[in-house]
Design a protein around this motif. Structure first.
Motif, PDB file in Angstrom:
ATOM      1  N   ARG A 160       0.820  -1.209   0.000  1.00 13.22           N
ATOM      2  CA  ARG A 160       0.000   0.000   0.000  1.00 13.22           C
ATOM      3  C   ARG A 160       0.854   1.258   0.000  1.00 13.22           C
ATOM      4  O   ARG A 160       0.361   2.325  -0.343  1.00 13.22           O
ATOM      5  CB  ARG A 160      -0.939   0.014   1.200  1.00 13.22           C
ATOM      6  N   THR A 222      -3.868   4.229  -2.325  1.00 11.48           N
ATOM      7  CA  THR A 222      -5.101   3.748  -1.702  1.00 11.48           C
ATOM      8  C   THR A 222      -5.292   4.304  -0.294  1.00 11.48           C
ATOM      9  O   THR A 222      -6.400   4.240   0.242  1.00 11.48           O
ATOM     10  CB  THR A 222      -5.117   2.209  -1.640  1.00 11.48           C
ATOM     11  N   TYR A 223      -4.245   4.834   0.316  1.00  7.54           N
ATOM     12  CA  TYR A 223      -4.391   5.476   1.622  1.00  7.54           C
ATOM     13  C   TYR A 223      -5.059   6.841   1.487  1.00  7.54           C
ATOM     14  O   TYR A 223      -6.005   7.161   2.218  1.00  7.54           O
ATOM     15  CB  TYR A 223      -3.025   5.657   2.294  1.00  7.54           C
TER      16      TYR A 223
END
Length: 273
Positions: A160, A222-223
């Motif tokens: 991520r 995606t964070y």
């Protein structure tokens, strides 16, 4: 290696490189000031003074001795640490930038130091406070770090932090990211996670950021997805938005030359409003 001793027993490590207009860069979680190494080298070569601290509890900076089994580092404590460092270094006005948690700390610091900030960099970050679910997850991670340390979490976080393409194409960067995460003191990271879970919502404050602002995000983050960067861009009048294709949560490392080109251009043209 320079450091600043604070009254509560904390020692802040930092690098102070180059000469010229000062640029202060705040790293994200769970990293340290070496996250900004490419930017320090480039900006110093371009004629800027670059200061990169290890935030309290990260890198070479340590928490003060405490008997508290679950110490907390509130965001305003980080802001006070930065103020003390700037005063020690004799820096009055400056450009302030940060990535992820560091970007959220930029927004916190702006609440305290607006009259000293000439321009802002917000990379891979969000102005929103945690939802109840996010807060529970953050506190659970803090407890996990207290129990297990940093042995397994970095490997779980890596997909991520960097895009799949970055992991494939940038093995040295991947090793650097893993090395930073594995070296992070778990007690310091846990304390900051607890403080981060209780941070303010900065969305309404964004309208008060009236200095030139550069917002950077990767399409594969995606964070803090592109929508979070667009919210920053919409609420900060006159801000610039840069979206880097194929990049994850660490655009300054995944696409360092392009990131630096945008940052240098921004710094060359910014003026206090």
């Amino acid at each position: 290696m320079p450091s600043l001793s604070l009254p509560d027993g904390t020692t802040l490590g930092y690098d102070d490189t180059g000469h010229g207009d000062p640029v202060i860069l705040l790293h994200g979680h769970p990293f340290d000031r070496t996250m900004w190494r490419p930017q320090v080298e480039r900006l110093a070569a371009e004629g800027f003074r670059v200061v990169v601290p290890d935030l309290r509890g990260y890198g070479t900076s340590r928490l003060p001795t405490t008997e508290d089994a679950a110490p907390v580092t509130p965001f305003d404590r980080h802001a006070a640490d930065l103020t003390a460092l700037l005063d020690e270094l004799g820096i009055d006005t400056f450009v302030l930038g940060g990535l992820s948690m560091g970007g959220q700390l930029v927004m916190e610091c702006h609440r305290h130091l607006a009259d000293r900030i000439d321009a802002v960099l917000l990379a891979a970050t969000s102005a929103r406070a945690d939802t109840p679910e996010q807060k529970r997850e953050r506190l659970a991670t803090a407890e996990r770090l207290t129990r297990e340390g940093m042995s397994t979490l970095p490997g779980e976080l890596l997909p991520r932090m960097l895009s799949a393409e970055s992991i494939r194409a940038l093995p040295a960067t991947t090793k650097h990211v893993l090395r930073m995460m594995r070296a992070t003191p778990p007690d310091g990271a846990a304390a900051s996670l607890r403080g981060r879970a209780d941070r303010a919502d900065y969305v309404e404050h964004l309208a008060h950021i009236t200095v030139p602002t550069l917002v950077v995000v990767g399409t594969e983050d995606t964070y803090t997805p592109v929508a979070e960067a667009e919210l920053l861009h919409t609420h900060i009048a006159g801000s610039q938005l840069v979206v880097l294709d194929g990049v994850g949560h660490l655009p300054n490392l995944e696409r360092e030359v392009e990131f630096d080109d945008h940052l240098v251009k921004f710094l060359r043209t910014q003026k206090r409003s």
